[in-house]
Design an enzyme around this catalytic site. Structure first.
Site, PDB file in Angstrom:
ATOM      1  N   CYS A   2       0.863  -1.180   0.000  1.00  0.00           N
ATOM      2  CA  CYS A   2       0.000   0.000   0.000  1.00  0.00           C
ATOM      3  C   CYS A   2       0.897   1.225   0.000  1.00  0.00           C
ATOM      4  CB  CYS A   2      -0.860   0.025   1.261  1.00  0.00           C
ATOM      5  SG  CYS A   2      -1.812  -1.460   1.488  1.00  0.00           S
ATOM      6  N   ARG A  27       1.391   1.903  -5.903  1.00  0.00           N
ATOM      7  CA  ARG A  27       1.609   0.888  -4.866  1.00  0.00           C
ATOM      8  C   ARG A  27       0.310   0.189  -4.476  1.00  0.00           C
ATOM      9  NH1 ARG A  27       6.356   1.082  -2.138  1.00  0.00           N
ATOM     10  NH2 ARG A  27       5.388   0.098  -0.331  1.00  0.00           N
ATOM     11  N   TRP A  75      -3.705  -1.600  -1.218  1.00  0.00           N
ATOM     12  CA  TRP A  75      -3.630  -2.832  -2.010  1.00  0.00           C
ATOM     13  C   TRP A  75      -4.049  -3.923  -1.041  1.00  0.00           C
ATOM     14  CZ3 TRP A  75      -3.097  -3.704  -7.047  1.00  0.00           C
ATOM     15  CH2 TRP A  75      -2.918  -5.010  -7.467  1.00  0.00           C
ATOM     16  N   ASN A 101       0.842  -0.410   6.184  1.00  0.00           N
ATOM     17  CA  ASN A 101       1.235  -1.156   4.984  1.00  0.00           C
ATOM     18  C   ASN A 101       1.938  -2.409   5.471  1.00  0.00           C
ATOM     19  OD1 ASN A 101       2.074  -2.043   2.467  1.00  0.00           O
ATOM     20  ND2 ASN A 101       3.923  -0.796   2.492  1.00  0.00           N
ATOM     21  N   GLY A 102       1.473  -3.574   5.041  1.00  0.00           N
ATOM     22  CA  GLY A 102       2.124  -4.826   5.450  1.00  0.00           C
ATOM     23  C   GLY A 102       1.088  -5.849   5.867  1.00  0.00           C
ATOM     24  N   GLU A 484       7.750 -19.978 -20.822  1.00  0.00           N
ATOM     25  CA  GLU A 484       7.658 -18.634 -20.218  1.00  0.00           C
ATOM     26  C   GLU A 484       8.776 -17.743 -20.733  1.00  0.00           C
ATOM     27  OE1 GLU A 484       5.489 -17.061 -18.728  1.00  0.00           O
ATOM     28  OE2 GLU A 484       6.522 -15.397 -17.745  1.00  0.00           O
ATOM     29  N   LYS A 488       8.141 -14.203 -22.702  1.00  0.00           N
ATOM     30  CA  LYS A 488       8.743 -12.925 -22.280  1.00  0.00           C
ATOM     31  C   LYS A 488       9.441 -12.246 -23.445  1.00  0.00           C
ATOM     32  CE  LYS A 488       7.399 -12.279 -18.265  1.00  0.00           C
ATOM     33  NZ  LYS A 488       6.203 -12.930 -18.732  1.00  0.00           N
ATOM     34  N   GLU A 491       6.840 -10.945 -26.029  1.00  0.00           N
ATOM     35  CA  GLU A 491       5.998  -9.800 -25.647  1.00  0.00           C
ATOM     36  C   GLU A 491       6.830  -8.547 -25.368  1.00  0.00           C
ATOM     37  OE1 GLU A 491       3.746 -10.218 -22.036  1.00  0.00           O
ATOM     38  OE2 GLU A 491       5.297 -11.364 -21.054  1.00  0.00           O
ATOM     39  N   HIS A 507      11.824 -35.091 -32.798  1.00  0.00           N
ATOM     40  CA  HIS A 507      10.591 -35.435 -33.533  1.00  0.00           C
ATOM     41  C   HIS A 507      10.173 -34.322 -34.481  1.00  0.00           C
ATOM     42  CE1 HIS A 507      10.197 -38.950 -30.996  1.00  0.00           C
ATOM     43  NE2 HIS A 507      10.427 -38.191 -29.939  1.00  0.00           N
ATOM     44  N   LYS A 606      -2.312  -4.859 -19.587  1.00  0.00           N
ATOM     45  CA  LYS A 606      -1.962  -5.580 -18.357  1.00  0.00           C
ATOM     46  C   LYS A 606      -3.054  -6.581 -17.989  1.00  0.00           C
ATOM     47  CE  LYS A 606       0.411  -6.795 -14.871  1.00  0.00           C
ATOM     48  NZ  LYS A 606       1.503  -7.753 -15.125  1.00  0.00           N
TER      49      LYS A 606
END
Ligand code: AGP
Length: 611
Positions: A2, A27, A75, A101-102, A484, A488, A491, A507, A606
């Protein structure tokens, strides 16, 4: 994660608080609020939604002008993003306002204790418990600093806290453990914030606050102590960033910042997962032990990186729970008429919690009477709201389009589900689960160690800048890592890239290999039964001219190439969490050398909220 900000000074607090929150909105942005102290009364306004919702509300309901105040942009980690869960939170007598925050790991214990003493809570948050505890201490001592010191001694977990009190008109008190908090030193005014972005337009003089410390600010002074009240010295520094860079905490891109945040994100993902008997606890999946025992099949659904995380998680969940696990692209899932019964557990993985392909797949699974849990990074999003239960990854907001810390914590969260199922079904003793959790707990330090020492990825990106195509090879848990790594690169650098299961090369795909073809190879860990087979695969492609760059464990003595990229040793199932790091950095550097927008690559968003 946050954003928190506090102001004490010569001007009205509200404008400084809102400026600070605007700089900290990256944040967290699911709710926001401010409290201002004027005429010995704390006035508060808080709203769910983005900061703009609060700003509009303040136009209609302005707070009295006051010279000390606190602000918070949230958040959510505990409690959905609704007005009553937004910060600041008050004590029962409205004497204290706090922002946090936490994650307070022992908040449930403390809350039960307070409820037994007759306390009533308005919110579902862990933070409100701190407000009540502060109120009790403040009533006893009348001193906000002493109260904060005493309360902090009782808190377990990560926190940065800022508080104001009605009868301390010129005082702002903060405290931190493992969560960021920094002082801004102005002229006749001082600031507290999660990071310098909040006050950089007012002052560039800042003061570090150390671990387990309490800071007391007035408009003219500052004092730092430890939680026992012993005065501590503090390092003053000059902020050299501009306001824009400060939102990225000095990093050039959000992606760079989020890659470096991965040790903390993974540590936060593991926070609060043990009960008082130190057994693995996943209350939020809201499935009874009997429902878990009735599971006969698991289907994991997701898109993009979330899908790759699910492919990796399959190995752990099957290994520990002995349940068959299918992994399906969410966009394909419901069209293949999957076999789903009441004994099917569907796990929907989604960072944003709003991916329409995944949401529609989840709805189909529920229509077919499956139990559905989601693994999500965004509190209160559609996907967790429509699930029976949820595991929040607690990675903090991920701003860059390319998923990094969310991807890593999705793997860990899915592993926790597999371990939890094994624990409930009696397939793993408590101490066996603890041993695995202990090894997971060692990963943040290993990630940090790799990231601190990683180099040469820029050199590699330059070397392969003009490559027409780059291949990625993996086996077993390394195969989804290859996928992955290719994603990356596609994109971020807009390069053709493809991930293969190395056993598949002969193959067909090996026909792609020609002189100089770049191939990144995720070498299975030395204790994997597939290690030697991958060594043979490398020989096969090098015999045909490939430029193999091997990602191998530090202890892997079979790899002698000086160009090998070394990652810390780990057990087989945890290697993907380390092997993906150089691939993230390679893609990042490749985008830079090609001059592309790292945080917002072309054609992408996003969160893809259309099917
Ligand atoms: C990953 O780098 C991409 N940004 C993308 O594949 C992403 O993982 C996918 O769109 C799923 O998003 P979600 O996790 O928010 O559902």
């Amino acid at each position: 994660m946050c954003g928190i900000v506090g102001y004490v000074g010569k001007s009205d607090a509200t404008p400084a608080l809102l400026t600070g929150l605007a700089r900290l909105e990256y944040r967290g942005y699911d709710s926001a609020g401010i409290s201002v102290l004027a005429n010995e009364k704390i006035s508060t306004l808080k709203r769910a939604g983005k900061l703009s919702v609060l700003v509009d509300a303040l136009r209609e309901h302005p707070l009295p002008q006051g010279r000390v105040g606190i602000g918070h942009t949230r958040w959510a980690t505990h409690g959905s993003p609704v007005d009553r869960n937004a910060h600041p939170h008050m004590d029962p007598d409205d004497q204290i306002a706090i922002i946090h925050n936490g994650i307070i790991e022992n908040y449930q214990l403390l809350k039960s204790e307070l409820e037994r003493a007759g306390h009533y809570f308005i919110s579902d948050t862990d933070s409100e418990v701190v407000a009540h505890l502060l109120g009790i201490e403040y009533k006893a001592s009348g001193d906000l600093t002493t109260s904060m010191q005493r309360v902090c001694q009782r808190l377990h977990g990560n926190f940065s806290l800022v508080a104001i009190a009605t009868s301390s008109p010129d005082v702002l008190v903060g405290a931190r453990r493992n969560s960021p908090l920094v002082v801004g030193l102005g002229h006749g005014e001082n600031f507290l914030a999660s990071d310098v972005a909040a006050f950089i337009s007012f002052t560039k003089r800042a003061l570090e606050i150390g671990q387990n410390q309490v800071v007391t600010l007035t408009s003219q002074s500052h004092l730092i102590t430890d939680f026992a009240g012993v005065v501590q010295s503090a390092r003053e520094f000059e902020v050299t960033w501009d306001a824009g860079a400060a939102e990225k905490n000095g990093f050039p891109h959000f992606m760079a910042k989020e890659i470096m945040e991965q040790p903390k994100s993974l540590a936060d993902c593991l926070l609060g997962r043990l009960d008082e008997r130190e057994h693995l606890m996943l209350n939020e999946i809201r499935l009874s032990d009997d429902e878990i025992r009735d599971i006969e099949k698991v289907i994991i659904i997701g898109c993009g990186s979330a899908f790759h995380a699910g492919m990796i998680a399959k190995y752990g969940i099957e290994h520990w729970s002995r349940l068959p696990v299918e992994v399906e692209l969410a966009s394909e899932f419901r069209y293949r008429d999957p076999i789903i019964t009441r004994s099917t557990l569907v796990i929907a993985i989604s960072q944003s919690g709003e991916t329409m392909d995944t949401l529609m797949a989840l709805r189909h699974a529920r229509d077919q009477r499956a139990k559905v849990i989601s693994i999500c990074n965004t509190h209160g999003a559609s996907i967790p709201r429509e699930s029976d239960g949820v595991i929040y990854t607690q990675a903090g907001p991920e701003i860059a389009v390319a998923s990094t810390k969310a991807f890593l914590t999705q793997i860990v969260a899915a592993y926790l589900v597999g371990l939890y199922i094994a624990q409930v079904r009696g397939l793993k003793f408590i101490d066996e689960v603890r041993d695995i959790l202990d090894e997971l707990g060692e990963l943040p330090e290993k990630i940090e160690r790799y990231l601190e020492t990683s180099e040469r990825l820029k050199e590699l990106a330059l070397e392969f800048k003009s490559a027409q195509s780059i291949l990625f090879l993996g086996r077993h848990v390394g195969f989804p890592v290859a996928l992955e790594g290719a994603l990356k690169l596609k994109e971020l650098a807009y390069m053709h890239a493809e991930g293969f299961a190395a056993g598949e090369l002969k193959h067909g795909p090996i026909a792609l290999i020609e002189e100089g073809t770049p191939v990144l190879v995720i070498m299975p860990s030395p204790n994997s039964p597939l290690h030697d087979k991958m060594v043979s695969n490398v020989q096969e492609i090098e015999a045909r001219g490939a430029r193999a760059i091997i990602i191998a464990a530090e202890s892997d003595s079979s790899i002698t190439s000086l160009r090998a990229i070394r990652i810390p040793d780990s057990s087989v199932l945890f290697q993907p969490i380390l092997a993906v790091l150089p691939l993230q950095l390679f893609a990042y550097e490749s985008a830079l050398v090609r001059g592309y927008d790292v945080d917002q690559p072309r054609n992408l968003a996003k969160s893809v909220t259309v099917e």
